[in-house]
Design a protein around this motif. Sequence first.
Motif, PDB file in Angstrom:
ATOM      1  N   LYS A   8      44.707  49.138  46.403  1.00 14.12           N
ATOM      2  CA  LYS A   8      44.411  49.497  45.020  1.00 14.12           C
ATOM      3  C   LYS A   8      44.641  48.310  44.086  1.00 14.12           C
ATOM      4  O   LYS A   8      43.982  48.193  43.057  1.00 14.12           O
ATOM      5  CB  LYS A   8      45.265  50.681  44.573  1.00 14.12           C
ATOM      6  N   VAL A   9      45.592  47.429  44.451  1.00 18.83           N
ATOM      7  CA  VAL A   9      45.883  46.248  43.628  1.00 18.83           C
ATOM      8  C   VAL A   9      44.817  45.185  43.838  1.00 18.83           C
ATOM      9  O   VAL A   9      44.252  44.669  42.878  1.00 18.83           O
ATOM     10  CB  VAL A   9      47.286  45.693  43.957  1.00 18.83           C
ATOM     11  N   LEU A  10      44.542  44.822  45.080  1.00 14.95           N
ATOM     12  CA  LEU A  10      43.537  43.797  45.405  1.00 14.95           C
ATOM     13  C   LEU A  10      42.198  44.481  45.654  1.00 14.95           C
ATOM     14  O   LEU A  10      42.038  45.216  46.623  1.00 14.95           O
ATOM     15  CB  LEU A  10      43.944  43.012  46.648  1.00 14.95           C
ATOM     16  N   LEU A  11      41.233  44.222  44.783  1.00 16.58           N
ATOM     17  CA  LEU A  11      39.923  44.835  44.932  1.00 16.58           C
ATOM     18  C   LEU A  11      38.998  44.000  45.817  1.00 16.58           C
ATOM     19  O   LEU A  11      38.045  44.520  46.368  1.00 16.58           O
ATOM     20  CB  LEU A  11      39.281  45.036  43.563  1.00 16.58           C
ATOM     21  N   GLY A  12      39.291  42.695  45.931  1.00 20.86           N
ATOM     22  CA  GLY A  12      38.484  41.846  46.789  1.00 20.86           C
ATOM     23  C   GLY A  12      38.523  40.410  46.303  1.00 20.86           C
ATOM     24  O   GLY A  12      38.984  40.122  45.201  1.00 20.86           O
ATOM     25  N   PRO A  13      38.038  39.493  47.129  1.00 25.86           N
ATOM     26  CA  PRO A  13      37.989  38.094  46.688  1.00 25.86           C
ATOM     27  C   PRO A  13      36.881  37.904  45.663  1.00 25.86           C
ATOM     28  O   PRO A  13      35.864  38.597  45.687  1.00 25.86           O
ATOM     29  CB  PRO A  13      37.697  37.325  47.975  1.00 25.86           C
ATOM     30  N   HIS A  14      37.097  36.984  44.759  1.00 24.19           N
ATOM     31  CA  HIS A  14      36.080  36.632  43.764  1.00 24.19           C
ATOM     32  C   HIS A  14      35.449  35.321  44.219  1.00 24.19           C
ATOM     33  O   HIS A  14      36.088  34.273  44.167  1.00 24.19           O
ATOM     34  CB  HIS A  14      36.705  36.491  42.378  1.00 24.19           C
ATOM     35  N   ILE A  15      34.225  35.388  44.696  1.00 31.04           N
ATOM     36  CA  ILE A  15      33.549  34.221  45.240  1.00 31.04           C
ATOM     37  C   ILE A  15      32.602  33.668  44.178  1.00 31.04           C
ATOM     38  O   ILE A  15      31.684  34.357  43.732  1.00 31.04           O
ATOM     39  CB  ILE A  15      32.742  34.588  46.511  1.00 31.04           C
ATOM     40  N   PHE A  29      43.431  30.652  45.446  1.00 21.58           N
ATOM     41  CA  PHE A  29      42.412  31.618  45.817  1.00 21.58           C
ATOM     42  C   PHE A  29      42.286  32.625  44.694  1.00 21.58           C
ATOM     43  O   PHE A  29      43.268  32.977  44.052  1.00 21.58           O
ATOM     44  CB  PHE A  29      42.768  32.302  47.142  1.00 21.58           C
ATOM     45  N   VAL A  30      41.064  33.096  44.460  1.00 19.84           N
ATOM     46  CA  VAL A  30      40.797  33.987  43.334  1.00 19.84           C
ATOM     47  C   VAL A  30      40.471  35.377  43.874  1.00 19.84           C
ATOM     48  O   VAL A  30      39.651  35.517  44.783  1.00 19.84           O
ATOM     49  CB  VAL A  30      39.621  33.458  42.481  1.00 19.84           C
ATOM     50  N   PHE A  31      41.147  36.389  43.313  1.00 16.29           N
ATOM     51  CA  PHE A  31      40.935  37.778  43.699  1.00 16.29           C
ATOM     52  C   PHE A  31      40.616  38.609  42.479  1.00 16.29           C
ATOM     53  O   PHE A  31      41.155  38.370  41.401  1.00 16.29           O
ATOM     54  CB  PHE A  31      42.199  38.360  44.353  1.00 16.29           C
ATOM     55  N   ARG A  32      39.741  39.603  42.642  1.00 15.65           N
ATOM     56  CA  ARG A  32      39.572  40.619  41.616  1.00 15.65           C
ATOM     57  C   ARG A  32      40.696  41.626  41.815  1.00 15.65           C
ATOM     58  O   ARG A  32      40.960  42.040  42.949  1.00 15.65           O
ATOM     59  CB  ARG A  32      38.213  41.317  41.752  1.00 15.65           C
ATOM     60  N   VAL A  33      41.378  41.989  40.729  1.00 18.50           N
ATOM     61  CA  VAL A  33      42.527  42.892  40.832  1.00 18.50           C
ATOM     62  C   VAL A  33      42.354  44.072  39.896  1.00 18.50           C
ATOM     63  O   VAL A  33      41.541  44.045  38.971  1.00 18.50           O
ATOM     64  CB  VAL A  33      43.853  42.154  40.547  1.00 18.50           C
ATOM     65  N   ASP A  93      41.880  32.450  55.513  1.00 14.95           N
ATOM     66  CA  ASP A  93      40.521  32.365  56.040  1.00 14.95           C
ATOM     67  C   ASP A  93      39.922  33.761  55.966  1.00 14.95           C
ATOM     68  O   ASP A  93      40.295  34.641  56.730  1.00 14.95           O
ATOM     69  CB  ASP A  93      40.540  31.853  57.484  1.00 14.95           C
ATOM     70  N   PHE A  94      39.006  33.978  55.020  1.00 15.54           N
ATOM     71  CA  PHE A  94      38.459  35.304  54.806  1.00 15.54           C
ATOM     72  C   PHE A  94      37.625  35.774  55.982  1.00 15.54           C
ATOM     73  O   PHE A  94      37.454  36.966  56.187  1.00 15.54           O
ATOM     74  CB  PHE A  94      37.626  35.339  53.522  1.00 15.54           C
ATOM     75  N   ALA A  95      37.085  34.887  56.781  1.00 13.27           N
ATOM     76  CA  ALA A  95      36.278  35.273  57.931  1.00 13.27           C
ATOM     77  C   ALA A  95      37.142  35.805  59.069  1.00 13.27           C
ATOM     78  O   ALA A  95      36.667  36.545  59.911  1.00 13.27           O
ATOM     79  CB  ALA A  95      35.458  34.095  58.426  1.00 13.27           C
TER      80      ALA A  95
END
Length: 98
Positions: A8-15, A29-33, A93-95
């Motif tokens: 719920k806190v981390l919505l995903g990486p911001h690419i 590293f950038v995340f949408r929160v 490493d997101f992959a």
Amino acid sequence: MSQERIFKVLLGPHISEKATVVADRDGQFVFRVAPDATKPEIKKAVEQLFEVKVRNVQVVNIKGKTKRTARGMGQRNDLRKAYVRLADGHDIDFADVD
């Protein structure tokens, strides 16, 4: 922190181009929160999810743009991003993440 709260806190990486440059140069590293996420929650969530050590967290609130549509004026959604700087020797490493 529970696994449910982490997602719920981390919505995903911001690419984006800027996020890629910052990751290569500064190790950030950038995340949408979530809008209600705090810096300590973001730090714990990244450390538990990716098994890395976080040095610091910076949060940016971005207001949605007002755009003209066929039915009048519209508003894009607001966005909250977290710039997470990792400790030396750590990397995400997101992959490779499950």
